[in-house]
Each structure stands twice: as structure tokens, then as C-alpha cells.
Design a protein around this motif. Sequence first.
Motif, short mmCIF file in Angstrom:
data_model
loop_
_atom_site.label_atom_id
_atom_site.label_comp_id
_atom_site.label_asym_id
_atom_site.label_seq_id
_atom_site.Cartn_x
_atom_site.Cartn_y
_atom_site.Cartn_z
N ARG A 1 0.84 -1.20 0.00
CA ARG A 1 0.00 0.00 0.00
C ARG A 1 0.87 1.25 0.00
O ARG A 1 1.87 1.32 0.73
CB ARG A 1 -0.90 0.01 1.22
CG ARG A 1 -1.84 1.20 1.26
CD ARG A 1 -2.72 1.17 2.47
NE ARG A 1 -1.93 1.56 3.63
CZ ARG A 1 -2.23 1.27 4.88
NH1 ARG A 1 -3.28 0.53 5.14
NH2 ARG A 1 -1.48 1.68 5.86
N TRP A 2 0.52 2.22 -0.82
CA TRP A 2 1.19 3.52 -0.86
C TRP A 2 0.21 4.59 -0.43
O TRP A 2 -0.90 4.66 -0.97
CB TRP A 2 1.68 3.81 -2.28
CG TRP A 2 2.20 5.19 -2.44
CD1 TRP A 2 1.53 6.25 -2.97
CD2 TRP A 2 3.50 5.66 -2.09
NE1 TRP A 2 2.35 7.35 -2.97
CE2 TRP A 2 3.56 7.02 -2.42
CE3 TRP A 2 4.61 5.07 -1.51
CZ2 TRP A 2 4.69 7.80 -2.20
CZ3 TRP A 2 5.74 5.83 -1.28
CH2 TRP A 2 5.77 7.17 -1.63
N SER A 3 0.58 5.40 0.55
CA SER A 3 -0.29 6.48 0.98
C SER A 3 0.56 7.52 1.71
O SER A 3 1.35 7.16 2.60
CB SER A 3 -1.37 5.95 1.92
OG SER A 3 -2.22 6.98 2.34
N ALA A 4 0.41 8.76 1.31
CA ALA A 4 1.05 9.89 1.99
C ALA A 4 2.57 9.73 2.13
O ALA A 4 3.13 10.02 3.17
CB ALA A 4 0.40 10.13 3.35
N GLY A 5 3.21 9.22 1.09
CA GLY A 5 4.66 9.09 1.12
C GLY A 5 5.20 7.89 1.89
O GLY A 5 6.40 7.80 2.15
N VAL A 6 4.32 6.97 2.25
CA VAL A 6 4.74 5.78 3.00
C VAL A 6 4.33 4.53 2.22
O VAL A 6 3.19 4.39 1.80
CB VAL A 6 4.10 5.74 4.41
CG1 VAL A 6 4.46 4.47 5.15
CG2 VAL A 6 4.48 6.98 5.21
N LEU A 7 5.30 3.64 2.05
CA LEU A 7 5.05 2.34 1.44
C LEU A 7 4.90 1.32 2.56
O LEU A 7 5.84 1.12 3.34
CB LEU A 7 6.20 1.93 0.51
CG LEU A 7 6.03 0.59 -0.19
CD1 LEU A 7 4.89 0.65 -1.21
CD2 LEU A 7 7.33 0.19 -0.87
#
Length: 138
Positions: free
Chosen positions: A70-76
Motif C-alpha cells: 500500500r502507498w499512501s502519503a509518502g509511506v510504502l
Amino acid sequence: MPETEAPAPWEYTLYIPHDPRAVTVCRRTLRLILTMHGLIRLADTAELLATELVANAVLHTKGPAALRVRWSAGVLRIGAWDADPAPPDPPAPVESLAEAERGRGLALVRACADLWGWQPLAREGNRGKYVWCDLVAA
């Protein structure tokens, strides 16, 4: 100067059989996903982390498993689900890894990820756990 838009969040789940060959399939699929989303700079570390998480799910449990990315808000976030609700063994100290023949997986995850953890899961009568780690894009 125009503002740049943050990349949209996305998520993939790859369900895998109880088969050691599935670890390679997960690693290669993860690299393809990251390449398609322009995150190739994270691929080497992400592959190492996914390999350790999925290998634990396949080698230390008896049922199916899944890789979730999952990728969200610059975090993998990379995670592995398996059907065994028992918590993972705590990671070994980094200093002991050179001599260890087993048990290095979560120690590598702890050393390479920005954050990691696990949680028990129970949904629709299915039990298991989800072990995850985060890579922050710099």
C-alpha cells in the motif's frame, strides 16, 4: 510556481498458495508494482522486506498467505498475512545475526524498515495475523 500533487494512494494484494516458490513471485510482482508507480528507488529495500515477511508466512505456517502493498502519503507499507494467529517470534538482536542460521528475517525487517509491527486478524470466521513494515519515501 504550481503546486505538485501528491501521488494518489493505491493498494495491491497478491494471494499466494502455501508454496516456497511464491516468495519469488511476490518479490518480482512487488518490483513491477513499484516500477509502474515510479517508486523504483524503493525497490531493493522493499524486495528484501517483502521476501522476509512472505518467507516467514510460507515457511512457518501451514495455510495460504498474501502479500499486501500500500502507498499512501509518502509511506510504502508492505505486509504479509497468514492463517496462523500466533504472534511472530521477536526479532533477534542485530549483533547475533552473523552467527545465526535461522531467525534473521524479522531482525532484518526491524533494521531496514522505518516502522514494523503485527496484529491479529479475525474476519468472517477466518483467523490469522498481519505482519507489516513501513518505508518512508525520502
